[in-house]
Design a protein around this motif. Structure first.
Motif, PDB file in Angstrom:
ATOM      1  N   GLY A   1       0.824  -1.189   0.000  1.00  0.00           N
ATOM      2  CA  GLY A   1       0.000   0.000   0.000  1.00  0.00           C
ATOM      3  C   GLY A   1       0.863   1.245   0.000  1.00  0.00           C
ATOM      4  N   TYR A   2       0.303   2.330  -0.483  1.00  0.00           N
ATOM      5  CA  TYR A   2       1.009   3.606  -0.508  1.00  0.00           C
ATOM      6  C   TYR A   2       0.426   4.554   0.537  1.00  0.00           C
ATOM      7  CZ  TYR A   2       2.876   8.042  -2.099  1.00  0.00           C
ATOM      8  OH  TYR A   2       3.504   9.259  -2.158  1.00  0.00           O
ATOM      9  N   GLU A   3      -0.896   4.669   0.556  1.00  0.00           N
ATOM     10  CA  GLU A   3      -1.568   5.495   1.552  1.00  0.00           C
ATOM     11  C   GLU A   3      -2.462   4.663   2.468  1.00  0.00           C
ATOM     12  OE1 GLU A   3      -3.661   8.814  -0.016  1.00  0.00           O
ATOM     13  OE2 GLU A   3      -1.851   9.856  -0.570  1.00  0.00           O
ATOM     14  N   CYS A   4      -2.533   3.376   2.233  1.00  0.00           N
ATOM     15  CA  CYS A   4      -3.374   2.478   3.020  1.00  0.00           C
ATOM     16  C   CYS A   4      -2.615   1.177   3.244  1.00  0.00           C
ATOM     17  CB  CYS A   4      -4.673   2.176   2.291  1.00  0.00           C
ATOM     18  SG  CYS A   4      -5.636   3.627   1.898  1.00  0.00           S
ATOM     19  N   PHE A   5      -3.049   0.432   4.223  1.00  0.00           N
ATOM     20  CA  PHE A   5      -2.493  -0.891   4.462  1.00  0.00           C
ATOM     21  C   PHE A   5      -3.458  -1.897   3.853  1.00  0.00           C
ATOM     22  CE2 PHE A   5      -0.510   1.801   7.516  1.00  0.00           C
ATOM     23  CZ  PHE A   5       0.770   1.288   7.653  1.00  0.00           C
ATOM     24  N   VAL A   6      -2.973  -2.678   2.892  1.00  0.00           N
ATOM     25  CA  VAL A   6      -3.820  -3.607   2.158  1.00  0.00           C
ATOM     26  C   VAL A   6      -3.372  -5.028   2.482  1.00  0.00           C
ATOM     27  CG1 VAL A   6      -4.654  -4.306  -0.111  1.00  0.00           C
ATOM     28  CG2 VAL A   6      -4.099  -1.894   0.326  1.00  0.00           C
ATOM     29  N   TYR A   7      -4.326  -5.821   2.929  1.00  0.00           N
ATOM     30  CA  TYR A   7      -4.067  -7.207   3.317  1.00  0.00           C
ATOM     31  C   TYR A   7      -4.965  -8.133   2.508  1.00  0.00           C
ATOM     32  CZ  TYR A   7      -1.893  -5.160   7.439  1.00  0.00           C
ATOM     33  OH  TYR A   7      -1.096  -4.427   8.276  1.00  0.00           O
ATOM     34  N   GLU A   8      -4.515  -9.368   2.373  1.00  0.00           N
ATOM     35  CA  GLU A   8      -5.322 -10.440   1.795  1.00  0.00           C
ATOM     36  C   GLU A   8      -5.573 -11.435   2.927  1.00  0.00           C
ATOM     37  OE1 GLU A   8      -4.715 -13.161  -2.048  1.00  0.00           O
ATOM     38  OE2 GLU A   8      -3.256 -13.567  -0.455  1.00  0.00           O
ATOM     39  N   TYR A   9      -6.763 -12.007   2.944  1.00  0.00           N
ATOM     40  CA  TYR A   9      -7.038 -13.064   3.908  1.00  0.00           C
ATOM     41  C   TYR A   9      -8.001 -14.069   3.298  1.00  0.00           C
ATOM     42  CZ  TYR A   9     -11.488 -10.765   5.047  1.00  0.00           C
ATOM     43  OH  TYR A   9     -12.742 -10.211   4.991  1.00  0.00           O
ATOM     44  N   GLN A  10      -8.016 -15.259   3.892  1.00  0.00           N
ATOM     45  CA  GLN A  10      -8.894 -16.318   3.411  1.00  0.00           C
ATOM     46  C   GLN A  10      -9.916 -16.639   4.488  1.00  0.00           C
ATOM     47  OE1 GLN A  10      -6.805 -19.816   2.160  1.00  0.00           O
ATOM     48  NE2 GLN A  10      -8.625 -20.756   1.288  1.00  0.00           N
ATOM     49  N   LYS A  11     -11.162 -16.799   4.038  1.00  0.00           N
ATOM     50  CA  LYS A  11     -12.254 -17.139   4.951  1.00  0.00           C
ATOM     51  C   LYS A  11     -13.278 -17.946   4.165  1.00  0.00           C
ATOM     52  CE  LYS A  11     -15.341 -14.934   8.264  1.00  0.00           C
ATOM     53  NZ  LYS A  11     -15.737 -13.651   8.851  1.00  0.00           N
ATOM     54  N   ASN A  12     -13.720 -19.047   4.730  1.00  0.00           N
ATOM     55  CA  ASN A  12     -14.722 -19.913   4.082  1.00  0.00           C
ATOM     56  C   ASN A  12     -14.304 -20.276   2.662  1.00  0.00           C
ATOM     57  OD1 ASN A  12     -16.311 -19.708   6.412  1.00  0.00           O
ATOM     58  ND2 ASN A  12     -17.292 -17.863   5.653  1.00  0.00           N
ATOM     59  N   ASN A  13     -13.033 -20.656   2.506  1.00  0.00           N
ATOM     60  CA  ASN A  13     -12.480 -21.095   1.216  1.00  0.00           C
ATOM     61  C   ASN A  13     -12.531 -20.040   0.123  1.00  0.00           C
ATOM     62  OD1 ASN A  13     -11.785 -23.685   2.185  1.00  0.00           O
ATOM     63  ND2 ASN A  13     -13.912 -24.328   1.942  1.00  0.00           N
ATOM     64  N   ALA A  14     -12.568 -18.773   0.503  1.00  0.00           N
ATOM     65  CA  ALA A  14     -12.535 -17.673  -0.465  1.00  0.00           C
ATOM     66  C   ALA A  14     -11.509 -16.646   0.002  1.00  0.00           C
ATOM     67  CB  ALA A  14     -13.908 -17.022  -0.577  1.00  0.00           C
ATOM     68  N   PHE A  15     -10.959 -15.910  -0.948  1.00  0.00           N
ATOM     69  CA  PHE A  15      -9.988 -14.869  -0.623  1.00  0.00           C
ATOM     70  C   PHE A  15     -10.657 -13.498  -0.623  1.00  0.00           C
ATOM     71  CE2 PHE A  15      -7.276 -18.321  -1.944  1.00  0.00           C
ATOM     72  CZ  PHE A  15      -6.225 -18.238  -1.042  1.00  0.00           C
ATOM     73  N   PHE A  16     -10.230 -12.654   0.312  1.00  0.00           N
ATOM     74  CA  PHE A  16     -10.781 -11.314   0.466  1.00  0.00           C
ATOM     75  C   PHE A  16      -9.650 -10.313   0.644  1.00  0.00           C
ATOM     76  CE2 PHE A  16     -13.924 -14.279   2.016  1.00  0.00           C
ATOM     77  CZ  PHE A  16     -15.096 -13.827   1.437  1.00  0.00           C
ATOM     78  N   ILE A  17      -9.983  -9.044   0.458  1.00  0.00           N
ATOM     79  CA  ILE A  17      -9.048  -7.955   0.674  1.00  0.00           C
ATOM     80  C   ILE A  17      -9.534  -7.128   1.856  1.00  0.00           C
ATOM     81  CG2 ILE A  17      -8.100  -5.813  -0.294  1.00  0.00           C
ATOM     82  CD1 ILE A  17      -6.988  -8.326  -1.621  1.00  0.00           C
ATOM     83  N   LEU A  18      -8.619  -6.811   2.754  1.00  0.00           N
ATOM     84  CA  LEU A  18      -8.879  -5.921   3.886  1.00  0.00           C
ATOM     85  C   LEU A  18      -8.020  -4.689   3.669  1.00  0.00           C
ATOM     86  CD1 LEU A  18      -9.948  -5.263   6.766  1.00  0.00           C
ATOM     87  CD2 LEU A  18      -7.918  -6.461   7.639  1.00  0.00           C
ATOM     88  N   LYS A  19      -8.647  -3.545   3.572  1.00  0.00           N
ATOM     89  CA  LYS A  19      -7.927  -2.297   3.360  1.00  0.00           C
ATOM     90  C   LYS A  19      -8.157  -1.402   4.570  1.00  0.00           C
ATOM     91  CE  LYS A  19      -7.431   1.475   0.071  1.00  0.00           C
ATOM     92  NZ  LYS A  19      -7.912   2.033  -1.203  1.00  0.00           N
ATOM     93  N   ILE A  20      -7.078  -1.067   5.252  1.00  0.00           N
ATOM     94  CA  ILE A  20      -7.153  -0.191   6.411  1.00  0.00           C
ATOM     95  C   ILE A  20      -6.682   1.178   5.963  1.00  0.00           C
ATOM     96  CG2 ILE A  20      -6.363   0.233   8.760  1.00  0.00           C
ATOM     97  CD1 ILE A  20      -6.001  -2.808   9.046  1.00  0.00           C
ATOM     98  N   SER A  21      -7.580   2.134   6.024  1.00  0.00           N
ATOM     99  CA  SER A  21      -7.324   3.467   5.510  1.00  0.00           C
ATOM    100  C   SER A  21      -7.252   4.468   6.663  1.00  0.00           C
ATOM    101  CB  SER A  21      -8.437   3.849   4.522  1.00  0.00           C
ATOM    102  OG  SER A  21      -8.071   4.979   3.786  1.00  0.00           O
ATOM    103  N   HIS A  22      -7.206   5.733   6.350  1.00  0.00           N
ATOM    104  CA  HIS A  22      -7.022   6.794   7.328  1.00  0.00           C
ATOM    105  C   HIS A  22      -7.716   8.066   6.836  1.00  0.00           C
ATOM    106  CE1 HIS A  22      -4.397   8.809   4.529  1.00  0.00           C
ATOM    107  NE2 HIS A  22      -4.040   7.601   4.198  1.00  0.00           N
ATOM    108  N   THR A  23      -7.641   9.094   7.635  1.00  0.00           N
ATOM    109  CA  THR A  23      -8.217  10.379   7.224  1.00  0.00           C
ATOM    110  C   THR A  23      -7.173  11.499   7.243  1.00  0.00           C
ATOM    111  OG1 THR A  23      -8.906  10.834   9.490  1.00  0.00           O
ATOM    112  CG2 THR A  23     -10.529   9.787   8.037  1.00  0.00           C
ATOM    113  N   ILE A  24      -5.895  11.160   7.241  1.00  0.00           N
ATOM    114  CA  ILE A  24      -4.845  12.183   7.268  1.00  0.00           C
ATOM    115  C   ILE A  24      -4.900  13.053   6.013  1.00  0.00           C
ATOM    116  CG2 ILE A  24      -2.349  12.573   7.176  1.00  0.00           C
ATOM    117  CD1 ILE A  24      -2.013  10.129   8.950  1.00  0.00           C
ATOM    118  N   ARG A  25      -4.984  12.418   4.848  1.00  0.00           N
ATOM    119  CA  ARG A  25      -4.968  13.160   3.589  1.00  0.00           C
ATOM    120  C   ARG A  25      -6.250  12.983   2.785  1.00  0.00           C
ATOM    121  NH1 ARG A  25       0.798  12.762   0.821  1.00  0.00           N
ATOM    122  NH2 ARG A  25      -0.576  12.234  -0.883  1.00  0.00           N
ATOM    123  N   ARG A  26      -7.228  12.282   3.356  1.00  0.00           N
ATOM    124  CA  ARG A  26      -8.471  12.009   2.638  1.00  0.00           C
ATOM    125  C   ARG A  26      -9.647  12.283   3.557  1.00  0.00           C
ATOM    126  NH1 ARG A  26      -7.581   6.077   1.022  1.00  0.00           N
ATOM    127  NH2 ARG A  26      -9.545   6.341   0.009  1.00  0.00           N
TER     128      ARG A  26
END
Length: 69
Positions: free
Chosen positions: A33-58
């Motif tokens: 990530g550049y302005e966010c923390f982007v993670y991948e995770y697996q749940k119930n045999n499927a893959f998902f993206i978790l994006k943790i963002s902020h309000t510093i510049r947005r």
């Protein structure tokens, strides 16, 4: 990663997100990530993206717009 954003991110933030979304901690993998923390995770045999963002510049409206997109 932008320094001011990276400095404010803590393991507690990631731990809280994992708890809120009932994610298995062992399946979480940082993608990057550049302005966010982007993670991948697996749940119930499927893959998902978790994006943790902020309000510093947005604004909350920018973040909501991205979520709706």
């Amino acid at each position: 990663m932008i320094r001011e954003i990276k400095e404010q991110f803590t393991e507690e933030i990631l731990t809280e997100a994992i708890k809120r979304y009932d994610i298995n901690n062992d399946s979480v993998r940082l993608l990057g990530g550049y302005e966010c923390f982007v993670y991948e995770y697996q749940k119930n045999n499927a893959f998902f993206i978790l994006k943790i963002s902020h309000t510093i510049r947005r604004s909350m409206n920018n973040i909501r717009g991205e979520i709706e997109f």
